[in-house]
Scaffold this active site. Structure first.
Site, short mmCIF file in Angstrom:
data_model
loop_
_atom_site.label_atom_id
_atom_site.label_comp_id
_atom_site.label_asym_id
_atom_site.label_seq_id
_atom_site.Cartn_x
_atom_site.Cartn_y
_atom_site.Cartn_z
N GLY A 99 24.85 -10.23 8.66
CA GLY A 99 23.88 -11.30 8.87
C GLY A 99 23.53 -11.53 10.33
N ARG A 101 18.81 -5.68 -13.27
CA ARG A 101 18.05 -6.20 -12.13
C ARG A 101 17.09 -7.32 -12.56
NH1 ARG A 101 14.37 -2.25 -8.54
NH2 ARG A 101 13.17 -2.15 -10.46
N ASN A 150 10.66 -7.28 5.90
CA ASN A 150 11.93 -6.54 5.96
C ASN A 150 12.08 -5.94 7.35
OD1 ASN A 150 14.33 -5.27 4.96
ND2 ASN A 150 13.21 -3.35 4.79
N HIS A 186 13.87 -2.55 9.12
CA HIS A 186 14.49 -1.27 8.78
C HIS A 186 14.88 -0.56 10.08
CE1 HIS A 186 15.38 2.25 6.39
NE2 HIS A 186 14.78 2.97 7.33
N SER A 246 11.92 -1.20 12.74
CA SER A 246 10.57 -1.58 12.32
C SER A 246 10.63 -2.86 11.49
CB SER A 246 9.96 -0.49 11.42
OG SER A 246 9.97 0.77 12.05
N LEU A 296 9.29 1.60 -1.38
CA LEU A 296 10.50 1.34 -0.61
C LEU A 296 10.34 1.78 0.86
CD1 LEU A 296 13.46 0.34 -0.78
CD2 LEU A 296 14.10 2.73 -1.20
N ASP A 297 10.58 0.85 1.77
CA ASP A 297 10.44 1.09 3.22
C ASP A 297 9.04 1.61 3.56
OD1 ASP A 297 13.12 0.36 3.54
OD2 ASP A 297 13.82 2.43 3.37
N GLU A 357 16.64 -5.33 17.25
CA GLU A 357 16.22 -6.00 16.01
C GLU A 357 16.24 -7.51 16.19
OE1 GLU A 357 18.53 -4.71 12.65
OE2 GLU A 357 18.11 -2.61 12.97
C1 GAR Z 1 20.25 -4.08 10.11
O1 GAR Z 1 20.48 -3.15 11.12
C2 GAR Z 1 19.03 -3.71 9.32
O2 GAR Z 1 18.09 -3.00 10.07
C3 GAR Z 1 19.60 -2.84 8.23
O3 GAR Z 1 20.82 -3.42 7.92
C4 GAR Z 1 21.38 -4.03 9.07
C5 GAR Z 1 21.88 -5.40 8.70
O4 GAR Z 1 22.58 -5.96 9.74
N1 GAR Z 1 18.74 -2.80 7.12
C6 GAR Z 1 18.58 -1.75 6.32
O5 GAR Z 1 19.20 -0.72 6.47
C7 GAR Z 1 17.58 -1.95 5.21
N2 GAR Z 1 17.20 -0.70 4.65
P1 GAR Z 1 22.84 -7.52 9.79
O6 GAR Z 1 23.43 -7.90 8.43
O7 GAR Z 1 23.86 -7.69 10.87
O8 GAR Z 1 21.54 -8.21 10.07
#
Ligand code: GAR
Length: 218
Positions: free
Chosen positions: A17, A70, A112, A114, A141, A149-150, A179
């Site tokens: 998170g 789901r 989102n 990525h 991104s 997806l993505d 990010e």
């Molecule tokens: C982040 O780096 C995000 O880009 C990636 O998961 C991580 C979560 O980190 N997301 C993906 O891979 C989605 N396909 P966080 O829980 O510390 O924010």
């Protein structure tokens, strides 16, 4: 949107998170005109739930019942979101694939992040795959979520150089640090009305966004 109520966010996480925390801090510091009303995870032990609670944010857990169920998960998620009534759903390391039905009902209202320069390296283990391929640049991104997806339209990318002696951990940490800058920024653009979703595509500052905005980081 400034002068009005803050943009109400629900953030979905599966793990640490850190993006959620960066967004929540940007809200709390007044850097963006938004408010995190709910943090929800499908992993009861997600560390980010504790971080959210420490920040005084309401949390919910909806255990993942397996891909075959789901639909049931999404019905429960629908209910949780109907109560929180977020204007924007923020996927921040949420590692489940939501159905086209769920996503399309929220077109332009779900973001989102990525960890790659999309459309390169969709899917998992992006940092490792970039290193294995001998890539020279990498990044992250922020994009609107669509049923692909993505594959939704990318708004903002952070670009970093890959160093010759990079390890997966080092590269991942460098990308993650970016990010935490670009995700709050995009949410701030939405909150200020600079970014909008119209005619099935993103608009920035009154113009259709033809290509992602790219920011270089050291
Ligand atoms: C982040 O780096 C995000 O880009 C990636 O998961 C991580 C979560 O980190 N997301 C993906 O891979 C989605 N396909 P966080 O829980 O510390 O924010």
């Amino acid at each position: 949107m400034s002068g009005q109520d803050p943009l109400r966010l629900a953030i979905l996480i599966s793990g640490r998170g850190s993006n959620m925390t960066a967004i929540a801090r940007a809200c709390a510091d007044g850097r963006i005109h938004a408010r995190v009303d709910l943090v929800l995870s499908e992993r009861p032990g997600a560390a980010g739930l504790d971080s959210a609670r420490a920040l005084g944010i309401e949390t919910r857990t909806l255990a993942w019942p397996g891909a075959a169920e789901r639909e049931r998960f999404e019905r429960d998620l629908d209910e949780a979101l109907a109560t929180a009534r977020p204007q924007l759903i923020v996927l921040a390391g949420f590692m489940r694939i939501l159905s086209p039905r769920f996503v399309e009902a929220r077109a332009g209202r779900m973001l989102n992040i990525h960890p790659s320069l999309l459309p390169d390296y969709r899917g998992l283990h992006t940092h490792r795959r970039v290193l294995e391929a001998g890539g020279r640049v990498h990044g992250a991104s922020v994009h609107f979520v669509t049923a692909e997806l993505d594959g939704g339209p990318v708004i903002l990318q952070s670009r970093v150089a890959v160093w010759p002696d990079d390890t997966e951990d080092a590269l991942s940490a460098r990308v993650q640090a970016t990010e935490h800058i670009i995700y709050p920024r995009v949410i701030g653009w939405l909150a200020d009305g600079r970014l909008a979703w119209r005619d099935d595509r993103p608009w920035l500052d009154g113009k259709p966004l033809a290509a992602p905005v790219v920011e270089d980081f050291p």
